[in-house]
Design a protein around this motif. Structure first.
Motif, PDB file in Angstrom:
ATOM      1  N   SER A  27       0.859  -1.180   0.000  1.00  0.00           N
ATOM      2  CA  SER A  27       0.000   0.000   0.000  1.00  0.00           C
ATOM      3  C   SER A  27       0.898   1.234   0.000  1.00  0.00           C
ATOM      4  CB  SER A  27      -0.935   0.012   1.216  1.00  0.00           C
ATOM      5  OG  SER A  27      -0.210   0.124   2.411  1.00  0.00           O
ATOM      6  N   PHE A  28       0.481   2.254  -0.713  1.00  0.00           N
ATOM      7  CA  PHE A  28       1.291   3.459  -0.822  1.00  0.00           C
ATOM      8  C   PHE A  28       0.397   4.616  -1.252  1.00  0.00           C
ATOM      9  CE2 PHE A  28       1.648   0.781  -4.571  1.00  0.00           C
ATOM     10  CZ  PHE A  28       1.282   1.622  -5.606  1.00  0.00           C
ATOM     11  N   TYR A  29       0.976   5.802  -1.261  1.00  0.00           N
ATOM     12  CA  TYR A  29       0.264   7.001  -1.675  1.00  0.00           C
ATOM     13  C   TYR A  29       0.946   7.568  -2.916  1.00  0.00           C
ATOM     14  CZ  TYR A  29      -2.101   6.752   2.809  1.00  0.00           C
ATOM     15  OH  TYR A  29      -2.861   6.331   3.873  1.00  0.00           O
ATOM     16  N   CYS A  30       0.128   8.028  -3.858  1.00  0.00           N
ATOM     17  CA  CYS A  30       0.700   8.481  -5.118  1.00  0.00           C
ATOM     18  C   CYS A  30      -0.208   9.510  -5.787  1.00  0.00           C
ATOM     19  CB  CYS A  30       0.911   7.293  -6.067  1.00  0.00           C
ATOM     20  SG  CYS A  30      -0.624   6.629  -6.740  1.00  0.00           S
ATOM     21  N   THR A  31       0.298  10.109  -6.845  1.00  0.00           N
ATOM     22  CA  THR A  31      -0.516  10.900  -7.754  1.00  0.00           C
ATOM     23  C   THR A  31      -1.282   9.900  -8.620  1.00  0.00           C
ATOM     24  OG1 THR A  31       1.118  12.670  -7.779  1.00  0.00           O
ATOM     25  CG2 THR A  31      -0.468  12.621  -9.601  1.00  0.00           C
ATOM     26  N   PRO A  32      -2.613   9.954  -8.623  1.00  0.00           N
ATOM     27  CA  PRO A  32      -3.411   8.878  -9.242  1.00  0.00           C
ATOM     28  C   PRO A  32      -3.456   8.959 -10.774  1.00  0.00           C
ATOM     29  CG  PRO A  32      -4.865  10.549  -8.354  1.00  0.00           C
ATOM     30  CD  PRO A  32      -3.476  10.958  -7.959  1.00  0.00           C
ATOM     31  N   GLU A  33      -2.307   8.803 -11.385  1.00  0.00           N
ATOM     32  CA  GLU A  33      -2.178   8.800 -12.844  1.00  0.00           C
ATOM     33  C   GLU A  33      -1.192   7.704 -13.231  1.00  0.00           C
ATOM     34  OE1 GLU A  33      -0.654  12.651 -13.710  1.00  0.00           O
ATOM     35  OE2 GLU A  33      -2.511  13.703 -13.204  1.00  0.00           O
ATOM     36  N   ALA A  34      -1.334   7.194 -14.449  1.00  0.00           N
ATOM     37  CA  ALA A  34      -0.402   6.193 -14.984  1.00  0.00           C
ATOM     38  C   ALA A  34      -0.215   5.036 -14.005  1.00  0.00           C
ATOM     39  CB  ALA A  34       0.947   6.843 -15.318  1.00  0.00           C
ATOM     40  N   LEU A  35      -1.323   4.513 -13.524  1.00  0.00           N
ATOM     41  CA  LEU A  35      -1.259   3.484 -12.483  1.00  0.00           C
ATOM     42  C   LEU A  35      -0.773   2.136 -13.015  1.00  0.00           C
ATOM     43  CD1 LEU A  35      -4.514   4.362 -10.517  1.00  0.00           C
ATOM     44  CD2 LEU A  35      -2.148   4.882  -9.893  1.00  0.00           C
ATOM     45  N   ARG A  36      -1.061   1.841 -14.264  1.00  0.00           N
ATOM     46  CA  ARG A  36      -0.540   0.602 -14.839  1.00  0.00           C
ATOM     47  C   ARG A  36       0.981   0.672 -14.946  1.00  0.00           C
ATOM     48  NH1 ARG A  36      -3.015  -3.486 -17.699  1.00  0.00           N
ATOM     49  NH2 ARG A  36      -1.603  -4.821 -18.889  1.00  0.00           N
ATOM     50  N   GLU A  37       1.485   1.803 -15.435  1.00  0.00           N
ATOM     51  CA  GLU A  37       2.938   1.992 -15.506  1.00  0.00           C
ATOM     52  C   GLU A  37       3.558   1.900 -14.117  1.00  0.00           C
ATOM     53  OE1 GLU A  37       1.287   4.158 -19.124  1.00  0.00           O
ATOM     54  OE2 GLU A  37       0.688   3.768 -17.065  1.00  0.00           O
ATOM     55  N   LEU A  38       2.906   2.516 -13.141  1.00  0.00           N
ATOM     56  CA  LEU A  38       3.405   2.472 -11.766  1.00  0.00           C
ATOM     57  C   LEU A  38       3.463   1.036 -11.256  1.00  0.00           C
ATOM     58  CD1 LEU A  38       4.143   3.688  -9.003  1.00  0.00           C
ATOM     59  CD2 LEU A  38       1.707   4.128  -8.625  1.00  0.00           C
ATOM     60  N   THR A  39       2.414   0.272 -11.520  1.00  0.00           N
ATOM     61  CA  THR A  39       2.361  -1.112 -11.050  1.00  0.00           C
ATOM     62  C   THR A  39       3.466  -1.951 -11.667  1.00  0.00           C
ATOM     63  OG1 THR A  39      -0.045  -0.958 -10.738  1.00  0.00           O
ATOM     64  CG2 THR A  39       0.909  -3.169 -10.905  1.00  0.00           C
ATOM     65  N   ILE A  40       3.633  -1.859 -12.992  1.00  0.00           N
ATOM     66  CA  ILE A  40       4.666  -2.653 -13.670  1.00  0.00           C
ATOM     67  C   ILE A  40       6.058  -2.233 -13.197  1.00  0.00           C
ATOM     68  CG2 ILE A  40       5.773  -3.042 -15.916  1.00  0.00           C
ATOM     69  CD1 ILE A  40       2.952  -3.026 -17.140  1.00  0.00           C
ATOM     70  N   GLY A  41       6.288  -0.931 -13.088  1.00  0.00           N
ATOM     71  CA  GLY A  41       7.584  -0.468 -12.611  1.00  0.00           C
ATOM     72  C   GLY A  41       7.871  -0.914 -11.188  1.00  0.00           C
ATOM     73  N   HIS A  42       6.853  -0.844 -10.337  1.00  0.00           N
ATOM     74  CA  HIS A  42       7.022  -1.253  -8.942  1.00  0.00           C
ATOM     75  C   HIS A  42       7.356  -2.742  -8.852  1.00  0.00           C
ATOM     76  CE1 HIS A  42       6.278  -1.382  -4.611  1.00  0.00           C
ATOM     77  NE2 HIS A  42       5.565  -2.459  -4.830  1.00  0.00           N
ATOM     78  N   LEU A  43       6.635  -3.560  -9.602  1.00  0.00           N
ATOM     79  CA  LEU A  43       6.880  -5.006  -9.567  1.00  0.00           C
ATOM     80  C   LEU A  43       8.263  -5.334 -10.108  1.00  0.00           C
ATOM     81  CD1 LEU A  43       3.389  -6.238 -10.836  1.00  0.00           C
ATOM     82  CD2 LEU A  43       4.249  -6.359  -8.483  1.00  0.00           C
ATOM     83  N   PHE A  44       8.675  -4.661 -11.185  1.00  0.00           N
ATOM     84  CA  PHE A  44       9.988  -4.907 -11.774  1.00  0.00           C
ATOM     85  C   PHE A  44      11.107  -4.498 -10.826  1.00  0.00           C
ATOM     86  CE2 PHE A  44      13.648  -3.498 -14.306  1.00  0.00           C
ATOM     87  CZ  PHE A  44      13.884  -4.631 -15.085  1.00  0.00           C
ATOM     88  N   CYS A  45      10.972  -3.319 -10.232  1.00  0.00           N
ATOM     89  CA  CYS A  45      12.027  -2.816  -9.347  1.00  0.00           C
ATOM     90  C   CYS A  45      12.151  -3.639  -8.072  1.00  0.00           C
ATOM     91  CB  CYS A  45      11.777  -1.349  -9.011  1.00  0.00           C
ATOM     92  SG  CYS A  45      12.070  -0.227 -10.396  1.00  0.00           S
ATOM     93  N   ASN A  46      11.090  -4.349  -7.716  1.00  0.00           N
ATOM     94  CA  ASN A  46      11.132  -5.228  -6.546  1.00  0.00           C
ATOM     95  C   ASN A  46      11.373  -6.682  -6.934  1.00  0.00           C
ATOM     96  OD1 ASN A  46      10.379  -3.685  -3.875  1.00  0.00           O
ATOM     97  ND2 ASN A  46       9.101  -2.793  -5.489  1.00  0.00           N
ATOM     98  N   ASP A  47      11.772  -6.893  -8.194  1.00  0.00           N
ATOM     99  CA  ASP A  47      12.171  -8.220  -8.693  1.00  0.00           C
ATOM    100  C   ASP A  47      11.030  -9.241  -8.622  1.00  0.00           C
ATOM    101  OD1 ASP A  47      14.177  -9.555 -10.014  1.00  0.00           O
ATOM    102  OD2 ASP A  47      15.030 -10.446  -8.206  1.00  0.00           O
ATOM    103  N   LEU A  48       9.793  -8.756  -8.748  1.00  0.00           N
ATOM    104  CA  LEU A  48       8.640  -9.657  -8.734  1.00  0.00           C
ATOM    105  C   LEU A  48       8.241 -10.076 -10.139  1.00  0.00           C
ATOM    106  CD1 LEU A  48       6.507  -7.905  -5.967  1.00  0.00           C
ATOM    107  CD2 LEU A  48       7.840 -10.009  -5.764  1.00  0.00           C
ATOM    108  N   ILE A  49       8.588  -9.277 -11.144  1.00  0.00           N
ATOM    109  CA  ILE A  49       8.431  -9.659 -12.536  1.00  0.00           C
ATOM    110  C   ILE A  49       9.698  -9.243 -13.273  1.00  0.00           C
ATOM    111  CG2 ILE A  49       5.906  -9.497 -12.541  1.00  0.00           C
ATOM    112  CD1 ILE A  49       6.162  -6.788 -13.965  1.00  0.00           C
ATOM    113  N   GLN A  50       9.924  -9.875 -14.420  1.00  0.00           N
ATOM    114  CA  GLN A  50      11.120  -9.581 -15.213  1.00  0.00           C
ATOM    115  C   GLN A  50      10.822  -8.690 -16.408  1.00  0.00           C
ATOM    116  OE1 GLN A  50      13.957 -10.602 -13.768  1.00  0.00           O
ATOM    117  NE2 GLN A  50      12.509 -11.327 -12.228  1.00  0.00           N
ATOM    118  N   GLY A  51       9.567  -8.326 -16.572  1.00  0.00           N
ATOM    119  CA  GLY A  51       9.149  -7.476 -17.679  1.00  0.00           C
ATOM    120  C   GLY A  51       7.636  -7.401 -17.699  1.00  0.00           C
ATOM    121  N   PRO A  52       7.055  -6.636 -18.604  1.00  0.00           N
ATOM    122  CA  PRO A  52       5.603  -6.442 -18.604  1.00  0.00           C
ATOM    123  C   PRO A  52       4.824  -7.720 -18.859  1.00  0.00           C
ATOM    124  CG  PRO A  52       6.593  -5.488 -20.581  1.00  0.00           C
ATOM    125  CD  PRO A  52       7.718  -5.853 -19.662  1.00  0.00           C
TER     126      PRO A  52
END
Length: 221
Positions: A27-52
């Motif tokens: 859970s986090f707080y953000c500017t509510p835009e580009a949420l799909r990009e945010l999700t993919i970037g967050h998962l990638f940076c935390n090594d939960l996915i290797q790409g989209p």
């Protein structure tokens, strides 16, 4: 002195709850835009996915009273390779300063009211992703997500940021393979330690008359 009057807040900040199935993973707080990009970037940076391709399903409920609910399914085994890492020509100092100026010229929220973090990715020719967010990590994750969705390898990009480079940002930069971070602010001691270990260069105070080279990384090896 004239009494002060309340004004309408200018910077939007929303709570996001990220679920895989029924499990809350973040859970986090953000500017509510580009949420799909945010999700993919967050998962990638935390090594939960290797790409989209690792994000199998994405649904966002913007109307839940608890906040923005994002439900995803991920495939941690999907290892569709990113484009090969290549050597990027690092622009000279004056060019980097001009790029930072161009970057900020298009930061509409920052120009309007400030109080927001700005991030961008430069591929050696042009900016390929740029976002503003109340959170520096969110702004980082959004540009990464956009690059990945476009089929780009973040390791072939220079990262521009408005904010201070702390150890967490340096660690994320290492995960992404950036050759260089360019900041209007400074880098912390731990950020420099982390960046050196991961081969990430950091230039701070880029908009000043005397920019600071905190770490050389592979950009200036």
């Amino acid at each position: 002195m004239r009494p002060m009057q309340e004004i309408r807040p200018l910077v939007t900040e929303s709570k996001v709850l990220l679920f895989t199935g029924d499990k809350l993973i973040h859970s986090f707080y953000c500017t509510p835009e580009a949420l799909r990009e945010l999700t993919i970037g967050h998962l990638f940076c935390n090594d939960l996915i290797q790409g989209p391709a690792g994000l199998l399903n994405y649904e966002a409920d913007m109307d839940d009273p608890e906040g923005i609910i994002i439900r995803i399914n991920i495939d941690t085994e999907n290892t569709k390779p990113l484009p090969a890492m290549k050597e990027i020509t690092i622009p000279g100092l004056e060019k980097l300063q001009a790029l930072m100026n161009n970057f900020f010229d298009s930061a509409e929220k920052y120009k309007t009211h400030g109080g927001i973090h700005c991030s961008a990715l430069f591929d050696g020719t042009a900016f390929v992703a740029q976002f503003e967010d109340v959170g520096r990590h969110n702004a980082f994750d959004k540009v990464i997500g956009k690059a990945l969705i476009a089929g780009l390898n973040p390791a072939n990009m220079i990262y521009f940021t408005s904010g201070r480079v702390n150890s967490e940002i340096a660690e994320k930069a290492g995960r992404c393979g950036f050759p260089l971070i360019v900041s209007r602010s400074i880098a912390t001691t731990r950020a420099c330690e982390t960046a050196r270990k991961q081969g990430v260069g950091i230039i701070g105070r880029i908009s000043s008359s005397q920019p600071l080279l905190f770490t050389k990384g592979r950009a200036y090896a």
